[in-house]
Scaffold this motif. Structure first.
Motif, PDB file in Angstrom:
ATOM      1  N   GLY A  75      -2.291 -12.814   2.347  1.00 42.02           N
ATOM      2  CA  GLY A  75      -1.376 -11.798   2.858  1.00 42.02           C
ATOM      3  C   GLY A  75      -2.053 -10.702   3.638  1.00 42.02           C
ATOM      4  N   ALA A 128      -3.489  -8.540   6.650  1.00 41.66           N
ATOM      5  CA  ALA A 128      -2.939  -8.282   7.981  1.00 41.66           C
ATOM      6  C   ALA A 128      -4.033  -8.442   9.037  1.00 41.66           C
ATOM      7  N   CYS A 188      -3.481  -1.089  12.831  1.00 39.99           N
ATOM      8  CA  CYS A 188      -3.182  -1.795  11.590  1.00 39.99           C
ATOM      9  C   CYS A 188      -1.677  -1.974  11.462  1.00 39.99           C
ATOM     10  N   ARG A 189      -1.308  -2.940  10.661  1.00 41.07           N
ATOM     11  CA  ARG A 189       0.087  -3.279  10.423  1.00 41.07           C
ATOM     12  C   ARG A 189       0.683  -2.317   9.415  1.00 41.07           C
ATOM     13  N   LEU A 195       1.968  -1.805   4.645  1.00 42.59           N
ATOM     14  CA  LEU A 195       1.059  -2.365   3.647  1.00 42.59           C
ATOM     15  C   LEU A 195       0.154  -1.305   3.012  1.00 42.59           C
ATOM     16  N   LEU A 228      -2.121   0.292   4.636  1.00 42.91           N
ATOM     17  CA  LEU A 228      -3.427   0.266   5.292  1.00 42.91           C
ATOM     18  C   LEU A 228      -3.782   1.601   5.919  1.00 42.91           C
ATOM     19  N   ARG A 259       7.269  -4.611  11.732  1.00 44.27           N
ATOM     20  CA  ARG A 259       6.380  -3.586  11.178  1.00 44.27           C
ATOM     21  C   ARG A 259       5.867  -2.700  12.299  1.00 44.27           C
TER      22      ARG A 259
END
Length: 174
Positions: free
Chosen positions: A30, A32, A131-132, A135, A137, A164
């Motif tokens: 999972g 990213a 970054c996605r 999540l 992040l 996202r």
């Protein structure tokens, strides 16, 4: 235990296969890193080859972390800007730590090694990454000194109806 980081290691079949396995495992857990699970090594291979070509052409550098058994456990690719007005900062791509090593602080160690490598590059003043969203992040990168400097809502479509944000982060090196 800690990882041993190397900038610009020799690209051997073992390194290539180690990065490919890492990228596949991170994606399937999972992570990213450009894919949505499930993926196979053959799905990931073309993207890795693009990075390796960039390395062979001098446009990309690799920071790799090996674990105590010598396995590839972490990577970050540093890409130079080609635009003449933006050569004072670099991109950080494909930042990943193997899922079996999560929670050990290796992500922070990897980012520190990448920052140290970038500081050693002539004229480089900052690192930029994306970054996605969704999540956490951006919180992680923020805790490592990066600042959110932009966000494009819904720019990343991981599945129909699951868009996202693309979060832009910057780490000044000064």
């Amino acid at each position: 235990m800690s990882l041993t980081f190397t900038l610009d290691p020799a690209v051997t079949p073992e390194l290539r296969d180690g990065v490919l396995d890492l990228w596949t495992d991170v994606s399937n857990a999972g992570g990213a890193v450009g894919f949505v699970p499930p993926v196979t090594r053959e799905t990931v291979r073309p993207e890795l080859l693009k990075h390796l070509v960039g390395m062979s052409e001098g446009r990309t550098r690799l920071v790799v972390g090996h674990d105590e058994d010598g396995r590839v456990a972490a990577t970050a690719f540093i890409a130079f800007n080609t635009h003449r007005l933006m050569t004072h900062w670099v991109w950080l791509y494909t930042v990943m730590v193997h899922p079996s090593h999560h929670g050990k602080g290796y992500g922070r160690d990897l980012l520190a090694a990448a920052a140290d490598a970038a500081r050693g590059l002539d004229g480089v003043e900052a690192i930029r990454l994306t970054c996605r969203g969704g999540l956490g992040l951006e919180r992680f990168y923020g805790s490592c000194g990066y600042k959110e400097v932009g966000r494009i809502p819904g720019a990343i479509r991981v599945a129909p109806g699951d868009d996202r944000d693309d979060v832009i982060m910057l780490l000044p090196l000064g």
